[in-house]
Motif scaffolding. Sequence first.
Motif, PDB file in Angstrom:
ATOM      1  N   THR A  81       0.741  -1.138   0.161  1.00  0.00           N
ATOM      2  CA  THR A  81       0.029   0.417  -0.121  1.00  0.00           C
ATOM      3  C   THR A  81       1.055   0.874   0.056  1.00  0.00           C
ATOM      4  O   THR A  81       1.953   1.115   1.076  1.00  0.00           O
ATOM      5  CB  THR A  81      -1.090   0.316   1.347  1.00  0.00           C
ATOM      6  N   TYR A  82       0.955   1.503  -1.393  1.00  0.00           N
ATOM      7  CA  TYR A  82       1.839   3.480  -0.843  1.00  0.00           C
ATOM      8  C   TYR A  82       0.502   4.535  -0.138  1.00  0.00           C
ATOM      9  O   TYR A  82      -0.371   4.879  -0.832  1.00  0.00           O
ATOM     10  CB  TYR A  82       2.149   3.247  -2.185  1.00  0.00           C
ATOM     11  N   LYS A  83       1.996   5.017  -0.181  1.00  0.00           N
ATOM     12  CA  LYS A  83       1.166   6.558   0.774  1.00  0.00           C
ATOM     13  C   LYS A  83       1.498   7.665   0.248  1.00  0.00           C
ATOM     14  O   LYS A  83       2.824   7.738  -0.204  1.00  0.00           O
ATOM     15  CB  LYS A  83       1.467   7.205   1.915  1.00  0.00           C
ATOM     16  N   LYS A  84       0.778   8.366  -0.122  1.00  0.00           N
ATOM     17  CA  LYS A  84       1.219   9.534  -1.294  1.00  0.00           C
ATOM     18  C   LYS A  84       2.130  10.642  -0.841  1.00  0.00           C
ATOM     19  O   LYS A  84       2.767  11.919  -1.118  1.00  0.00           O
ATOM     20  CB  LYS A  84       0.044  10.672  -1.467  1.00  0.00           C
ATOM     21  N   GLY A  85       1.531  11.302   0.616  1.00  0.00           N
ATOM     22  CA  GLY A  85       2.285  11.840   1.400  1.00  0.00           C
ATOM     23  C   GLY A  85       1.301  13.591   1.232  1.00  0.00           C
ATOM     24  O   GLY A  85       1.020  13.792   0.609  1.00  0.00           O
ATOM     25  N   LEU A  86       2.012  14.438   1.716  1.00  0.00           N
ATOM     26  CA  LEU A  86       1.275  16.042   1.816  1.00  0.00           C
ATOM     27  C   LEU A  86       2.558  16.753   0.732  1.00  0.00           C
ATOM     28  O   LEU A  86       3.114  16.448  -0.096  1.00  0.00           O
ATOM     29  CB  LEU A  86       1.479  17.126   3.005  1.00  0.00           C
ATOM     30  N   ASP A  87       1.020  17.106  -0.008  1.00  0.00           N
ATOM     31  CA  ASP A  87       1.600  18.694  -1.132  1.00  0.00           C
ATOM     32  C   ASP A  87       2.507  20.148  -0.654  1.00  0.00           C
ATOM     33  O   ASP A  87       1.875  20.837  -0.680  1.00  0.00           O
ATOM     34  CB  ASP A  87       0.275  18.471  -2.358  1.00  0.00           C
ATOM     35  N   ALA A  88       3.837  19.983  -0.299  1.00  0.00           N
ATOM     36  CA  ALA A  88       4.312  20.563   0.162  1.00  0.00           C
ATOM     37  C   ALA A  88       3.873  21.670  -0.818  1.00  0.00           C
ATOM     38  O   ALA A  88       4.577  22.735   0.112  1.00  0.00           O
ATOM     39  CB  ALA A  88       5.980  19.789   0.591  1.00  0.00           C
ATOM     40  N   VAL A  89       4.151  22.156  -1.815  1.00  0.00           N
ATOM     41  CA  VAL A  89       4.599  22.813  -2.787  1.00  0.00           C
ATOM     42  C   VAL A  89       3.023  24.268  -2.544  1.00  0.00           C
ATOM     43  O   VAL A  89       2.507  24.948  -2.261  1.00  0.00           O
ATOM     44  CB  VAL A  89       4.931  22.616  -4.354  1.00  0.00           C
ATOM     45  N   ALA A  90       2.137  23.320  -2.690  1.00  0.00           N
ATOM     46  CA  ALA A  90       0.383  23.180  -2.967  1.00  0.00           C
ATOM     47  C   ALA A  90      -0.351  24.203  -0.679  1.00  0.00           C
ATOM     48  O   ALA A  90       0.063  25.113  -1.306  1.00  0.00           O
ATOM     49  CB  ALA A  90      -0.783  22.207  -3.322  1.00  0.00           C
ATOM     50  N   ILE A  91       0.744  23.418  -0.339  1.00  0.00           N
ATOM     51  CA  ILE A  91       0.223  23.723   1.059  1.00  0.00           C
ATOM     52  C   ILE A  91       1.194  25.032   1.379  1.00  0.00           C
ATOM     53  O   ILE A  91       1.009  26.089   2.230  1.00  0.00           O
ATOM     54  CB  ILE A  91       0.879  22.869   1.812  1.00  0.00           C
ATOM     55  N   SER A  92       2.845  25.197   0.460  1.00  0.00           N
ATOM     56  CA  SER A  92       3.201  26.021   1.026  1.00  0.00           C
ATOM     57  C   SER A  92       3.225  27.799  -0.105  1.00  0.00           C
ATOM     58  O   SER A  92       3.256  28.840   0.738  1.00  0.00           O
ATOM     59  CB  SER A  92       4.868  25.489   0.710  1.00  0.00           C
ATOM     60  N   GLY A  93       2.306  27.694  -0.942  1.00  0.00           N
ATOM     61  CA  GLY A  93       1.508  28.612  -1.407  1.00  0.00           C
ATOM     62  C   GLY A  93       3.077  29.323  -2.256  1.00  0.00           C
ATOM     63  O   GLY A  93       2.021  29.821  -3.309  1.00  0.00           O
ATOM     64  N   LEU A  94       4.373  28.659  -2.486  1.00  0.00           N
ATOM     65  CA  LEU A  94       4.896  28.946  -3.027  1.00  0.00           C
ATOM     66  C   LEU A  94       4.248  28.632  -4.770  1.00  0.00           C
ATOM     67  O   LEU A  94       3.825  27.384  -5.237  1.00  0.00           O
ATOM     68  CB  LEU A  94       6.193  28.092  -2.819  1.00  0.00           C
ATOM     69  N   ASP A  95       4.941  29.067  -5.680  1.00  0.00           N
ATOM     70  CA  ASP A  95       4.795  28.994  -7.063  1.00  0.00           C
ATOM     71  C   ASP A  95       5.530  28.939  -7.624  1.00  0.00           C
ATOM     72  O   ASP A  95       6.929  29.820  -7.724  1.00  0.00           O
ATOM     73  CB  ASP A  95       4.040  31.000  -7.675  1.00  0.00           C
ATOM     74  N   PRO A  96       6.312  27.924  -8.185  1.00  0.00           N
ATOM     75  CA  PRO A  96       7.646  27.190  -8.935  1.00  0.00           C
ATOM     76  C   PRO A  96       7.794  28.339  -9.713  1.00  0.00           C
ATOM     77  O   PRO A  96       9.696  28.704  -9.949  1.00  0.00           O
ATOM     78  CB  PRO A  96       7.404  26.076  -9.189  1.00  0.00           C
ATOM     79  N   ASN A  97       7.052  28.516 -10.580  1.00  0.00           N
ATOM     80  CA  ASN A  97       7.600  29.097 -11.897  1.00  0.00           C
ATOM     81  C   ASN A  97       7.757  30.526 -11.341  1.00  0.00           C
ATOM     82  O   ASN A  97       9.031  31.140 -12.226  1.00  0.00           O
ATOM     83  CB  ASN A  97       6.611  29.540 -12.969  1.00  0.00           C
ATOM     84  N   GLN A  98       7.047  31.530 -10.046  1.00  0.00           N
ATOM     85  CA  GLN A  98       7.628  32.935 -10.043  1.00  0.00           C
ATOM     86  C   GLN A  98       9.125  32.547  -9.364  1.00  0.00           C
ATOM     87  O   GLN A  98       9.786  33.465  -9.435  1.00  0.00           O
ATOM     88  CB  GLN A  98       6.917  32.836  -8.849  1.00  0.00           C
ATOM     89  N   LEU A  99       9.136  31.572  -8.223  1.00  0.00           N
ATOM     90  CA  LEU A  99      10.473  31.244  -7.445  1.00  0.00           C
ATOM     91  C   LEU A  99      11.491  31.115  -8.585  1.00  0.00           C
ATOM     92  O   LEU A  99      12.726  31.815  -8.187  1.00  0.00           O
ATOM     93  CB  LEU A  99      10.063  30.069  -6.770  1.00  0.00           C
TER      94      LEU A  99
END
Length: 673
Positions: free
Chosen positions: A82-100
């Motif tokens: 059984t595989y666990k996905k884990g939290l979406d750290a990028v979405a939770i952080s509110g960071l925009d990878p393109n802008q960063l």
Amino acid sequence: MIKPAEAFKNWAGGFTDLNAAMGFAANGGIPVTAVTSAGKISKVRMEHIWVEAALDFIPSRGAKNKAADSWVEMDPSYKQYTYKKGLDAVAISGLDPNQLAQSFTASGTVNDAEGWATGFDPTILQNAQSQAQQKLQAYIQANLSNPTVGDIIGGRSIIAENYPILMGGLSVPVVLTGAHYDKLPASLQQQISYSFAQDIQGAMLNPTTLPFAQANNQKLTLSFRPATDADSQALQSLLPQGDLTSLSQLPQSIPSYLISVVPELKLNGQTLKTGSPLRLGEELPLTTAVSFAGRGQTLAPRTYYAVAGSYLAVNAYAGSVSPQTLKATQAQLQHTQSVLQSADTSQIAALNREDLLGDLFHAGGLGYYAQLTALSRLMGLQNGAHYTLAAGTGTFGYEPNVSYFFGFPRSIKPGGIALDIPLVSVTASDDGDAAHKKQYTLQTGILSSALESAVPEQLFTNAQNPGEAISAVKALQKASAAGQRIYHITPATLANIHHDADTMADIRNALNAGKEVITHTDNVSVPGWTGAGYIITDADTGAGAGAYKIAGGGNGGFITFLDDNAGIIGLLAAMIGVIPITAGLLPFLVPLLSFVIAASLFTVGLMLFIESLDGGSCDQGALLTYISLVLASVVLGVFFGSLGVVAWVLWFTGFLADGAIRSVFSNPAICRR
């Protein structure tokens, strides 16, 4: 045996693409064949090894085991997860990878036309790390009750099948049964071979071959002993009379022409191979070849020229590093330290180079490969990707400096710690996307190079004993910090690079072979070393695999000492076995071992953390590391395919080099213990 397609993807690592799962297995040495039905792959046929156990099967089917009466087929390696996905750290952080990525790139200068970049502001990404950590920690505390590591990062757990009796057969259909063995024959084992000489065509002469499993994770060392009693007496004559009270009393150099030595390859203290005598300072061609079951030597044998008078741990690692092996090595170092502190002259006199340098450098090799495999797994969880270490060879240990006279070694002097780390690894992405796999392979490659400087610094430096190691990506970082341009070289821009002749020839040969090269314009320096770092990647295959080199052609790193450790290690490498360990040496030996013990404690902690992904503790330092690796992945995804990847390399190297990995486990826990 045959497995349904979905079950095979699950077993191979949770792949979403069947071809990617089959490719990962095949590249790892498992023969697989697709079985089609109605025009699509429905099953996978694979060669597999299982065991038969002698059990009391009749009539209780193993429930009561009194006397064996049957051979029962068992396959504990095949299971579902059984595989666990884990939290979406990028979405939770509110960071925009393109802008960063855009902000980071805009902080420096990128000249796509000429193929160079320089002047980036690392605080932009450091601030993003801090923001992401704070928001993720707040989210965990507000939304999760008693979370585990797997809840935060992801992972997998075995789907247990517990039966009161044995099934009496395998859980999947067997198409054909091959030969039965009481032990695997050599033809079905991965092998590793060593030689000290080559013929005129470069073939290994009189190689010593052993199963890779016998050497894997074990203490394998290359050392040199006096060839004759006269050579031993010549070494003794260089030592001061009476008790040693200062390392300044030791000889600052040892004349090469007076002393001959014999190379010895040892496995856990037992001699495997000896070579012909040579003078101190001469080079021994240590050639290593790895042969894989069913495929033979997929790579040509590799030769490393070891200086006579060195003491090297010889690497043999595959799969992963055992935390139990790390703990055992750490315990042995602590025992040696306690013996040195005991003032018991009989116990101290019984210590040898294997107890001191052997365990010390073995701990270094274990630490390097443990961190490489563990952190690669963490990156894979975020990337939906997989990493397997097929073979890690090379050396990790002390090498003296050699003074030459008209090309002949005249003397050896205190040197430093050198790493030569060639790797054979297998990577894959869950979705089978080639660009995705290439990004992940580049990440793990840069990690492998960064650790070639980070691990020696962990072992041999602290605030009281400063020092600085070098590796390919560390050299790039230092060059950027000094304002140098970092080039993605083409033949047209090669004239802007000012490295030594051998490095330039290596770069030119790589370009002529269609490779891509990243390097800086001029030399950089750390104590005891001046030169260049450069990365060679394969543009044609698109696999992202590369060679991470420093001047001299080595795939590794180097560190010298700013204190007395160089003298004491040089003495141990050249003379232990000739002279006893006396009270005068103790003030120098005990602190040296303390460094290594502290570093091994860190590495054990990292390995135990990785093992606990399915339900163990989680701390803030580990969370920061994970967030940093997440940001590395998403930012690379934006940069990839442009010169901006150079900017990403510089930032990711800085993250590793600045000690973020070293301090992973120093903060309070935020997840369940």
